[in-house]
Design a protein around this motif. Structure first.
Motif, PDB file in Angstrom:
ATOM      1  N   SER A 266       0.964  -1.283  -0.160  1.00 49.13           N
ATOM      2  CA  SER A 266       0.088  -0.007  -0.024  1.00 49.13           C
ATOM      3  C   SER A 266       0.787   1.217   0.037  1.00 49.13           C
ATOM      4  N   PHE A 267       2.049   1.190   0.819  1.00 49.50           N
ATOM      5  CA  PHE A 267       2.674   2.305   0.864  1.00 49.50           C
ATOM      6  C   PHE A 267       3.468   2.396  -0.667  1.00 49.50           C
ATOM      7  N   LEU A 268       4.175   1.375  -1.039  1.00 53.48           N
ATOM      8  CA  LEU A 268       4.621   1.730  -2.445  1.00 53.48           C
ATOM      9  C   LEU A 268       3.668   1.989  -3.476  1.00 53.48           C
ATOM     10  N   ALA A 269       2.418   1.898  -3.415  1.00 59.01           N
ATOM     11  CA  ALA A 269       1.607   2.158  -4.254  1.00 59.01           C
ATOM     12  C   ALA A 269       1.024   3.478  -4.574  1.00 59.01           C
ATOM     13  N   SER A 270       1.050   4.107  -3.111  1.00 60.20           N
ATOM     14  CA  SER A 270       0.554   5.592  -3.071  1.00 60.20           C
ATOM     15  C   SER A 270       1.383   6.416  -2.532  1.00 60.20           C
ATOM     16  N   ARG A 271       2.045   6.048  -1.591  1.00 60.86           N
ATOM     17  CA  ARG A 271       2.821   7.047  -0.569  1.00 60.86           C
ATOM     18  C   ARG A 271       4.233   6.982  -1.057  1.00 60.86           C
ATOM     19  N   ALA A 272       4.832   6.538  -1.638  1.00 68.19           N
ATOM     20  CA  ALA A 272       6.285   6.442  -2.071  1.00 68.19           C
ATOM     21  C   ALA A 272       6.288   7.253  -3.375  1.00 68.19           C
ATOM     22  N   SER A 273       7.291   8.021  -3.339  1.00 69.75           N
ATOM     23  CA  SER A 273       7.635   8.871  -4.647  1.00 69.75           C
ATOM     24  C   SER A 273       8.016   7.859  -5.649  1.00 69.75           C
ATOM     25  N   GLU A 274       8.098   8.381  -6.645  1.00 67.17           N
ATOM     26  CA  GLU A 274       8.673   7.378  -7.875  1.00 67.17           C
ATOM     27  C   GLU A 274      10.161   7.143  -7.801  1.00 67.17           C
ATOM     28  N   ALA A 275      10.991   8.181  -7.166  1.00 68.94           N
ATOM     29  CA  ALA A 275      12.162   7.782  -7.021  1.00 68.94           C
ATOM     30  C   ALA A 275      12.590   6.856  -6.070  1.00 68.94           C
ATOM     31  N   VAL A 276      11.778   6.785  -4.807  1.00 70.99           N
ATOM     32  CA  VAL A 276      11.916   5.790  -3.723  1.00 70.99           C
ATOM     33  C   VAL A 276      11.520   4.528  -4.387  1.00 70.99           C
ATOM     34  N   LEU A 277      10.481   4.590  -5.086  1.00 77.92           N
ATOM     35  CA  LEU A 277       9.743   3.141  -5.842  1.00 77.92           C
ATOM     36  C   LEU A 277      10.838   2.716  -6.598  1.00 77.92           C
ATOM     37  N   ARG A 278      11.635   3.406  -7.395  1.00 75.85           N
ATOM     38  CA  ARG A 278      12.511   2.696  -8.256  1.00 75.85           C
ATOM     39  C   ARG A 278      13.665   2.333  -7.641  1.00 75.85           C
ATOM     40  N   GLU A 279      14.183   2.975  -6.384  1.00 74.28           N
ATOM     41  CA  GLU A 279      15.255   2.569  -5.441  1.00 74.28           C
ATOM     42  C   GLU A 279      14.862   1.297  -4.967  1.00 74.28           C
ATOM     43  N   VAL A 280      13.703   1.057  -4.422  1.00 71.26           N
ATOM     44  CA  VAL A 280      13.324  -0.105  -3.776  1.00 71.26           C
ATOM     45  C   VAL A 280      13.351  -1.490  -4.795  1.00 71.26           C
ATOM     46  N   MET A 281      13.002  -1.023  -6.128  1.00 72.71           N
ATOM     47  CA  MET A 281      12.969  -2.035  -7.080  1.00 72.71           C
ATOM     48  C   MET A 281      14.056  -2.483  -7.436  1.00 72.71           C
ATOM     49  N   ALA A 282      15.213  -1.435  -7.472  1.00 72.55           N
ATOM     50  CA  ALA A 282      16.614  -1.713  -7.868  1.00 72.55           C
ATOM     51  C   ALA A 282      17.389  -2.396  -6.613  1.00 72.55           C
ATOM     52  N   ALA A 283      17.009  -2.053  -5.515  1.00 76.40           N
ATOM     53  CA  ALA A 283      17.842  -2.964  -4.281  1.00 76.40           C
ATOM     54  C   ALA A 283      17.220  -4.219  -3.997  1.00 76.40           C
ATOM     55  N   ASN A 284      15.998  -4.472  -4.419  1.00 72.49           N
ATOM     56  CA  ASN A 284      15.277  -5.663  -4.076  1.00 72.49           C
ATOM     57  C   ASN A 284      14.130  -6.021  -5.331  1.00 72.49           C
ATOM     58  N   PRO A 285      14.613  -6.586  -6.415  1.00 68.51           N
ATOM     59  CA  PRO A 285      13.608  -6.688  -7.573  1.00 68.51           C
ATOM     60  C   PRO A 285      12.553  -7.661  -6.993  1.00 68.51           C
ATOM     61  N   ASP A 286      12.928  -8.650  -5.991  1.00 66.56           N
ATOM     62  CA  ASP A 286      11.916  -9.671  -5.855  1.00 66.56           C
ATOM     63  C   ASP A 286      10.862  -9.256  -4.844  1.00 66.56           C
ATOM     64  N   VAL A 287      10.953  -7.911  -4.235  1.00 60.04           N
ATOM     65  CA  VAL A 287       9.838  -7.447  -3.336  1.00 60.04           C
ATOM     66  C   VAL A 287       8.574  -7.533  -3.765  1.00 60.04           C
ATOM     67  N   VAL A 288       8.519  -7.485  -5.118  1.00 58.42           N
ATOM     68  CA  VAL A 288       7.110  -7.424  -5.514  1.00 58.42           C
ATOM     69  C   VAL A 288       6.444  -9.073  -5.740  1.00 58.42           C
ATOM     70  N   ARG A 289       7.230  -9.808  -5.682  1.00 55.50           N
ATOM     71  CA  ARG A 289       6.886 -11.543  -5.474  1.00 55.50           C
ATOM     72  C   ARG A 289       6.477 -12.017  -4.235  1.00 55.50           C
ATOM     73  N   ARG A 290       6.550 -11.152  -3.228  1.00 51.36           N
ATOM     74  CA  ARG A 290       6.102 -11.362  -1.883  1.00 51.36           C
ATOM     75  C   ARG A 290       4.474 -11.545  -2.187  1.00 51.36           C
ATOM     76  N   ARG A 291       4.009 -12.287  -0.770  1.00 48.03           N
ATOM     77  CA  ARG A 291       2.667 -12.484  -0.849  1.00 48.03           C
ATOM     78  C   ARG A 291       2.284 -11.722   0.386  1.00 48.03           C
ATOM     79  N   SER A 292       0.894 -11.137   0.007  1.00 48.28           N
ATOM     80  CA  SER A 292       0.417 -10.509   1.331  1.00 48.28           C
ATOM     81  C   SER A 292      -0.969 -10.724   1.457  1.00 48.28           C
ATOM     82  N   GLU A 293      -1.483 -10.617   2.852  1.00 47.01           N
ATOM     83  CA  GLU A 293      -3.029 -10.683   3.011  1.00 47.01           C
ATOM     84  C   GLU A 293      -3.850 -10.047   2.114  1.00 47.01           C
TER      85      GLU A 293
END
Length: 768
Positions: A567-594
């Motif tokens: 939810s944070f990455l979808a709306s509260r993170a800036s584009e720069a932070v989102l890109r940095e998170v994806m660069a640091a850990n590309p597999d973060v989006v493959r996690r499972r959530s409730e």
């Protein structure tokens, strides 16, 4: 003529032991006058009008008396109130002298055949007899004198009165007005709010909330911070204790509702503060409400009651997300009360109570007294601001009058920040620790790494922080029970808001916040600079991006945490932070959530839509989520898939082309069976149409998107007709089986007292 007051208490009151009286001398003349009117209205069962001093013509209040023989309305009777700020003073026969002329005139006009003299002073029987005799000599036919003991007795007898004038809960030992069991329950329920009751003023919003609660069983109190939402909720909760077998639950968020849920019990009262999130909307709270709302409707029909509170901007956002899963009376806002709007009289009484009862020195009260009328006329004056004005801890910067006083009211956050800056380093460190613990700092926490981090930043010792907590107790912070332990919490949430602004303006403290706050809290209440603005959120500047990304990439891979992260990455993170998170850990989006109940509030789906737009979403994940969306639309009737273009963009072109035909097949082949299932499984405790609300919404959304596809439109028309028939079938079942359980508590609907004239200033004795 038989006077109703006399019928209720046939003997003249005699002064009793001191422990049986309330501290009525602390009310002030106007509040005491209103109390008398409310007491008389309850005892008489008839409206009572109040007239203010200097223009009252010898009448503080009037009511319509009745003829003993016929019971028909006869003439107006007079109530005269006599207030004293001296707790030891007794009523004297000579106290009637100033009223003799007015009494004779009222008798001549036929307005005082019945005359009730009410005072907060103790009344001895011989004095009462002398006054009654004098009143009869002046032409009064029925004369009554009532003192503080009689008032205490009436308040003790009536839960309705305690709701009308809840301030009495804070005027003395609760055992004076409640039996031991209810006194203990009330004290446990009100807890740290008890001191605030000494200054509480029942407002129009208070009366509206009680009325709605009695009529609907559910009420939502909304308003800006510092408007008194929690206080009204607490008072409503205490009134629920008046009935036998009633239980009241004060819950921390909707998730706790399931812990105390018992569909087989009635007479339960649920009080949920910050029902949709304390500072900003919490998606998990909304999700819980969506899952529980039908059960809430069932509970209401079973005789349970709910009071919720929320900040206005949070409620507006929550209302949109709840959609059709909302309660109808919340959706149309017939059960929503905005507590922010105060009348000039209410503001005047509020500020009077806080100044009069506060710890300011007499000379300070005398200095600001000439300016209080003007301050009370300002719509910026809120209950919490009035409380601060009565507390010397907050007003050291009020020097130049009236300028500083006006600014204190009109710019409270800025003024509060200045006050916080004037505290010692240890005191500010103590407040920062409570802030990091989200206003839930255990009193006996011992050494903790978060506290050590704060101590290092402020250059103080752990012992200095402990001492500062004691110094701030009762002004900026307070203790309250939290289960089996006790915690430190802010005296009011607006103190946390001011600290948040201080953190935002101090890079060194902002770093402390990012490092010291639990990561799930950080992501729930902060936004990145450059993201869509969220009211009351802490803004993390781009200079702190690296520190924020480090906290995010260290997060454990847990479904509950991932839900907040997405939810944070979808709306509260800036584009720069989102890109940095994806660069640091590309597999973060493959996690499972409730999962969420619907796509449009699912942070994972919204994140995938955002990543797809930025060309950062792997193709295999796009295909996976497109299949999920199609399944949600076709199998779960989740039409929220159709609400957003960025989500629809996750479908491939060919997939989108075939979607209309698949929907048509579902409408023709499966939806009629679904209607039959709903009829068979219908909840008969709610409105029949509510059982079909989700299916109806789905059909309307499909029709709106595929209105130009003739086959789909024809199928929609057929389904809508079948739904109408289904509602009729459920209605017939409900008429045969409907058995509702009524609330057995006292529904208390107080009226405002009438004040047609203003003479003497309410602030006349504020400095005495």
């Amino acid at each position: 003529m038989n006077d109703p007051l006399e019928a209720a208490t046939p003997n003249l009151p005699v002064a009793q032991a001191s422990q049986t009286s309330l501290a009525l001398h602390t009310l002030g003349w106007k509040a005491f006058q209103d109390l008398c009117a409310q007491v008389c209205e309850v005892v008489l069962g008839r409206p009572v009008g109040v007239y203010r001093e200097a223009q009252d013509g010898g009448q503080d209040a009037t009511f319509t008396s009745k003829q003993a023989s016929t019971g028909l309305a006869a003439e107006a009777a007079t109530i005269q109130c006599k207030f004293s700020g001296d707790p030891a003073r007794k009523l004297r026969a000579s106290d009637l002298a100033a009223e003799r002329k007015h009494i004779a005139e009222l008798v001549a006009k036929g307005l005082a055949s019945t005359y009730c003299f009410i005072t907060n002073m103790s009344v001895d029987a011989p004095v009462a007899a002398d006054i009654c005799a004098e009143l009869r000599r002046l032409g009064v036919q029925e004369a009554q004198v009532y003192g503080r003991e009689w008032l205490t007795l009436k308040i003790r007898e009536s839960p309705r009165l305690r709701a009308l004038v809840p301030r009495v809960y804070g005027l003395g030992d609760l055992s004076v007005i409640l039996d031991e069991r209810r006194a203990q329950q009330t004290e446990a329920l009100l807890g740290h709010l008890m001191p605030s009751l000494r200054t509480y003023v029942p407002t129009a919003a208070h009366r509206q909330a009680v009325r709605i609660l009695g009529e609907s069983g559910i009420v939502l109190l909304i308003g800006a911070p510092a408007t008194g939402k929690s206080m009204i909720a607490a008072i409503l909760a205490t009134t629920a204790l008046g009935g036998e077998g009633h239980r009241t639950f004060q819950l921390d968020g909707p998730s706790e509702l399931t812990e105390f849920w018992n569909p087989n019990e009635t007479g339960r009262f649920y009080w949920i503060d910050d029902a949709f999130g304390p500072n900003q909307l919490r998606s998990d709270y909304v999700d819980h409400w969506i899952a529980m709302m039908n059960k809430v409707k069932t509970a209401l029909n079973a005789g349970n009651r709910f009071v919720l509170t929320s900040r206005q901007h949070i409620w507006r956002e929550a209302k949109l997300k709840l959609g059709i899963r909302n309660h109808q009376k919340l959706a149309d806002e017939s059960a929503v009360v905005n507590v922010s709007a105060l009348s000039p009289d209410e503001r005047a009484q509020i500020i009077y109570n806080h100044i009069k009862s506060g710890n300011q020195p007499g000379e300070w009260k005398a200095r600001i007294k000439p300016h209080l009328e003007s301050i009370a006329s300002s719509t910026d004056l809120l209950p919490e601001i009035a409380r601060r004005l009565g507390d010397r801890s907050y007003t050291s910067a009020v020097r130049s009058l009236p300028g500083d006083l006006i600014r204190f009211v009109s710019a409270p956050t800025a003024f509060l920040k200045e006050t916080l800056h004037e505290l010692t380093e240890a005191q500010r460190a103590a407040l920062t620790v409570i802030f990091l613990f989200r206003s839930r700092l255990p009193v006996h926490i011992g050494h903790d790494p978060h506290i050590s981090l704060v101590c290092d930043k402020f250059g103080v010792r752990h012992g200095d922080v402990n001492e500062a907590l004691k110094q701030l107790d009762g002004s900026f912070i307070r203790q309250k029970p939290d289960g089996s332990t006790r915690i430190w919490t802010f005296a009011h949430p607006t103190i946390a808001d001011a600290l948040a602004e201080i953190l935002r303006d101090r890079p060194d403290l902002l770093e402390l916040y990012i490092q010291g706050t639990r990561v799930e809290v950080l992501l729930a209440e902060a936004i990145c600079d450059g993201a869509t603005k969220v009211q009351d959120a802490i803004v993390i500047p781009a200079s702190s991006n690296q520190l924020l990304v480090a906290r995010i990439t260290e997060m454990p891979d847990e479904p509950a945490l991932n839900k907040i992260l997405f939810s944070f990455l979808a709306s509260r993170a800036s584009e720069a932070v989102l890109r940095e998170v994806m660069a640091a850990n590309p597999d973060v989006v493959r996690r499972r959530s409730e999962a969420y109940w619907r796509v449009y509030v699912d942070g994972r789906i919204m994140l995938f839509a955002r990543l797809h737009k930025l060309r950062l979403l792997p193709e295999d994940l796009r295909e996976e989520v497109a299949e999920e969306l199609e399944s949600a639309l076709l199998n779960n009737q989740d039409s929220s898939v159709l609400d957003r273009e960025d989500v629809l963009a996750l479908f491939g072109p060919r997939q989108l082309l075939t979607l209309a035909m698949k929907i048509y097949e579902k409408l023709v082949d499966e939806v009629p069976n679904r209607i039959d299932d709903i009829v068979g499984e219908a909840d008969l405790t709610i409105d029949p149409s509510d059982n079909f609300s989700e299916l109806q919404y789905y059909v309307r959304q499909v029709d709106a998107l595929f209105f130009d596809v003739e086959k789909v439109s024809d199928a929609v028309a057929t389904v809508e007709s079948a739904i109408s028939e289904g509602i009729a079938r459920v209605t017939s079942r409900k008429e045969l089986e409907d058995e509702s359980t009524d609330w057995v508590g006292e529904d208390i609907a107080p009226r405002v007292v009438v004040a047609p004239a203003n003479g003497r200033s309410i602030f006349s004795d504020v400095d005495q």
